[in-house]
Enzyme design. Structure first.
Site, PDB file in Angstrom:
ATOM      1  N   LYS A  19       0.841  -1.210   0.000  1.00  0.00           N
ATOM      2  CA  LYS A  19       0.000   0.000   0.000  1.00  0.00           C
ATOM      3  C   LYS A  19       0.869   1.249   0.000  1.00  0.00           C
ATOM      4  O   LYS A  19       1.541   1.560   0.986  1.00  0.00           O
ATOM      5  CB  LYS A  19      -0.913   0.052   1.233  1.00  0.00           C
ATOM      6  CG  LYS A  19      -1.976   1.152   1.045  1.00  0.00           C
ATOM      7  CD  LYS A  19      -2.713   1.506   2.303  1.00  0.00           C
ATOM      8  CE  LYS A  19      -2.107   2.661   3.058  1.00  0.00           C
ATOM      9  NZ  LYS A  19      -2.035   3.934   2.300  1.00  0.00           N
ATOM     10  N   GLU A  29       9.829   1.478  10.306  1.00  0.00           N
ATOM     11  CA  GLU A  29      10.809   2.540  10.071  1.00  0.00           C
ATOM     12  C   GLU A  29      10.071   3.843  10.343  1.00  0.00           C
ATOM     13  O   GLU A  29       9.210   4.239   9.570  1.00  0.00           O
ATOM     14  CB  GLU A  29      11.337   2.441   8.635  1.00  0.00           C
ATOM     15  CG  GLU A  29      12.672   3.101   8.455  1.00  0.00           C
ATOM     16  CD  GLU A  29      12.529   4.563   8.084  1.00  0.00           C
ATOM     17  OE1 GLU A  29      12.475   5.395   9.021  1.00  0.00           O
ATOM     18  OE2 GLU A  29      12.461   4.865   6.897  1.00  0.00           O
ATOM     19  N   CYS A  80      13.069  11.317   7.134  1.00  0.00           N
ATOM     20  CA  CYS A  80      13.010  10.884   8.537  1.00  0.00           C
ATOM     21  C   CYS A  80      14.350  11.005   9.235  1.00  0.00           C
ATOM     22  O   CYS A  80      14.407  11.202  10.439  1.00  0.00           O
ATOM     23  CB  CYS A  80      12.426   9.483   8.660  1.00  0.00           C
ATOM     24  SG  CYS A  80      12.914   8.388   7.359  1.00  0.00           S
ATOM     25  N   GLU A 120       9.081  15.692  15.779  1.00  0.00           N
ATOM     26  CA  GLU A 120       9.443  15.648  14.365  1.00  0.00           C
ATOM     27  C   GLU A 120       8.522  16.585  13.588  1.00  0.00           C
ATOM     28  O   GLU A 120       7.301  16.447  13.640  1.00  0.00           O
ATOM     29  CB  GLU A 120       9.302  14.214  13.826  1.00  0.00           C
ATOM     30  CG  GLU A 120       9.787  14.103  12.403  1.00  0.00           C
ATOM     31  CD  GLU A 120       9.720  12.682  11.868  1.00  0.00           C
ATOM     32  OE1 GLU A 120       8.663  12.049  12.026  1.00  0.00           O
ATOM     33  OE2 GLU A 120      10.711  12.217  11.279  1.00  0.00           O
TER      34      GLU A 120
END
Ligand code: ADP
Length: 497
Positions: free
Chosen positions: A195, A270, A304, A401
């Site tokens: 996906k 991850e 990231c 983040e």
């Protein structure tokens, strides 16, 4: 502006527009392109122009069920499970070749859908081809063992695939991360229900179409586009899926892990990061400063492992902040198809609003806005390179983040303080160390709790370089040798002689 008004910059761009215009937004299930069973679809938007690019099939539970059934059938078929490793390697090499042969088109699709500068997406497509090639090399080197036993028996270990792998991807580097996940799964003999992220599905769909043109058996790779709470959750919860690999936010990663409990599916995650990039006073300052800007502006900060907490020895903070802002102010923000552009748009209006809200948070908490902090233009989701000085490590802009081009410059006293503050985060994905002192480089590399450390550089990656998180940045590893373990399981066989 709509797609047809875009002037193509090269032949790949022209092909990309033609392909997008052909209405490619279907699901790939068992080798067939089909609409979602519900008939529903959603729009994907060019983040640079806000134009609708295409409609994408909105897969849900029933579509995931069908894809899992197709993937199971393909997994058990002798045409996949019974073939020699040489043939499986050949399939991966064929995919690498078709990716390379269509690289300009894939890059243009990525840039249209995700907004990353064309030169960057072209490099990432090259990297995707290399990933398939790298994993083709692994296929013939996935070994079992013979184990010691007494003379009455013979003990050996088989290393076998997991089975059907659900793979849920993020939108920030869609094609390259799709390549990582698919190539590893296939190399180990698994089949895939993949996906892509709803914000940027197109490059994955084109990759799948190219894979279809190779002789890979149908059903080995299945694609279900759609939203996280429907298609994504259906994959995460599915009893017919043996392993889930996820790239995305830490919050959703935790949900994926909870969803895995029912059938104890294996999980790799991850997740996010808030990576420290530490410049010691003895560093090559020119290189360190240039790389520091690249590390928070690259892909508009939607990386990231971005080096978003820059630690600078306190006596040098003013000078470094000035030099950083000087370079970042010269970054060209604009159409990702324009030659020489440094930063394209963010992925969506939602992401732009999120990033700008962190600019307010930084100001409110007393950080000094040294550069940027605003939107660029009024069409497309462009944000200025943004630098905060005088940040302390407990501010939200240093702890959360942001996933945008926002840098926090944080002072440190000495090496111990740099290590302490660098590690004082819930994340642990990556870190940078800049120093000419060899002992310090190794000492600090050991002390930092992160899955990937760069010394006197920031950001280079490659199929061979293991990636993954300490702490809340993830579970398991992708790329490199460890990734093979994540897609295989071992079986010991004792034979009585
Ligand atoms: P981001 O915040 O960067 O968009 P997300 O973690 O929300 O990252 O999304 C990453 C991927 O996870 C996307 O493919 C998204 O559709 C999917 N996703 C989001 N929510 C869920 C969920 N509850 N279950 C499974 N997948 C999800």
């Amino acid at each position: 502006m709509n797609v047809s008004a875009t002037v193509p910059v090269n032949d790949g761009h022209r092909k990309a527009l033609a392909w997008i215009g052909s209405g490619p937004g279907k699901l790939l299930i068992g080798g067939q392109w089909v609409d979602a069973r519900s008939g529903k679809s959603f729009e994907t938007v060019d983040p640079a122009t806000e134009a609708v690019l295409a409609r994408i099939a909105e897969g849900e539970q029933a579509d995931v069920d069908a894809a899992v059934a197709a993937a199971r059938k393909a997994f058990e078929a002798p045409s996949w499970s019974g073939i020699s490793p040489y043939l499986r390697a050949r399939y991966l090499l064929n995919i690498a070749e078709t990716v390379e042969a269509n690289a300009d088109e894939l890059a243009a699709i990525e840039t249209l859908d995700n907004g990353m500068p064309l030169a960057m997406s072209r490099a990432r497509v090259g990297g995707a081809a290399e990933l398939f090639r790298y994993y083709a090399g692994w296929v013939t080197k996935i070994f079992g063992r013979t184990d010691p036993w007494d003379s009455s028996g013979f003990l050996y270990t088989l290393r076998e695939p997991m089975g059907v792998c659900g793979q849920i991807n993020a939108w920030n580097v869609p094609l390259a991360t799709a390549a990582i996940k698919m190539a590893t799964a296939l190399a180990c003999g698994n089949t895939v229900v993949f996906k892509p992220a709803e914000q940027a599905s197109l490059s994955t769909l084109r990759l799948a179409a190219l894979i279809q043109e190779t002789d890979l058996p149908p059903g080995v790779v299945n694609i279900v586009t759609g939203f996280g709470t429907a298609a994504g959750a259906a994959i995460a919860n599915h009893a017919g899926i043996d392993k889930v690999a996820f790239t995305g936010s830490t919050a959703v990663g935790k949900q994926i892990l909870m969803s895995s409990v029912d059938n104890l599916k294996r999980v790799t995650l991850e997740l996010g990061g808030k990576s420290p990039n530490i410049i010691f006073p003895d560093a090559d300052m020119d290189q360190a400063i240039k790389a520091a800007v690249g590390s928070f502006c690259g892909n508009s900060g939607q990386v990231c492992s971005a080096g978003t907490r820059l630690f600078v020895q306190e006596s040098l903070c003013d000078e470094v902040t000035e030099r950083i802002t000087g370079i970042a102010a010269g970054y060209k923000v604009g159409s990702p198809f324009e030659a020489g552009i440094d930063m394209g748009p963010l992925i969506s209006d939602k992401q732009m609003a999120r990033v700008l809200s962190y600019v307010d948070a930084g100001r409110d908490e007393g950080a000094r806005l040294a550069l940027g902090g605003g939107r660029v233009g009024s069409r497309g989701y462009f944000v200025q390179p943004t630098v905060f000085g005088g940040v302390s490590n407990d501010m939200r802009i240093a702890r959360e983040e942001i996933f945008g081009p926002v840098l926090s410059i944080i002072p440190f006293r000495d090496e111990d303080d740099a290590i302490f503050q660098g590690n004082d985060t819930t994340y642990g994905l990556a870190a940078g160390i800049w120093t000419r002192d060899l002992s310090r480089a190794h000492r600090v590399a050991r002390a930092l709790k992160a899955g990937r450390i760069w010394v006197n550089t920031y950001g280079p990656s490659g199929a061979i370089m293991t990636f993954g998180g300490y702490k809340q940045s993830g579970y398991g590893r992708e790329q490199g040798a460890e990734s093979i373990e994540a897609y295989t399981q071992t079986k010991s066989v004792l034979v009585k002689l």
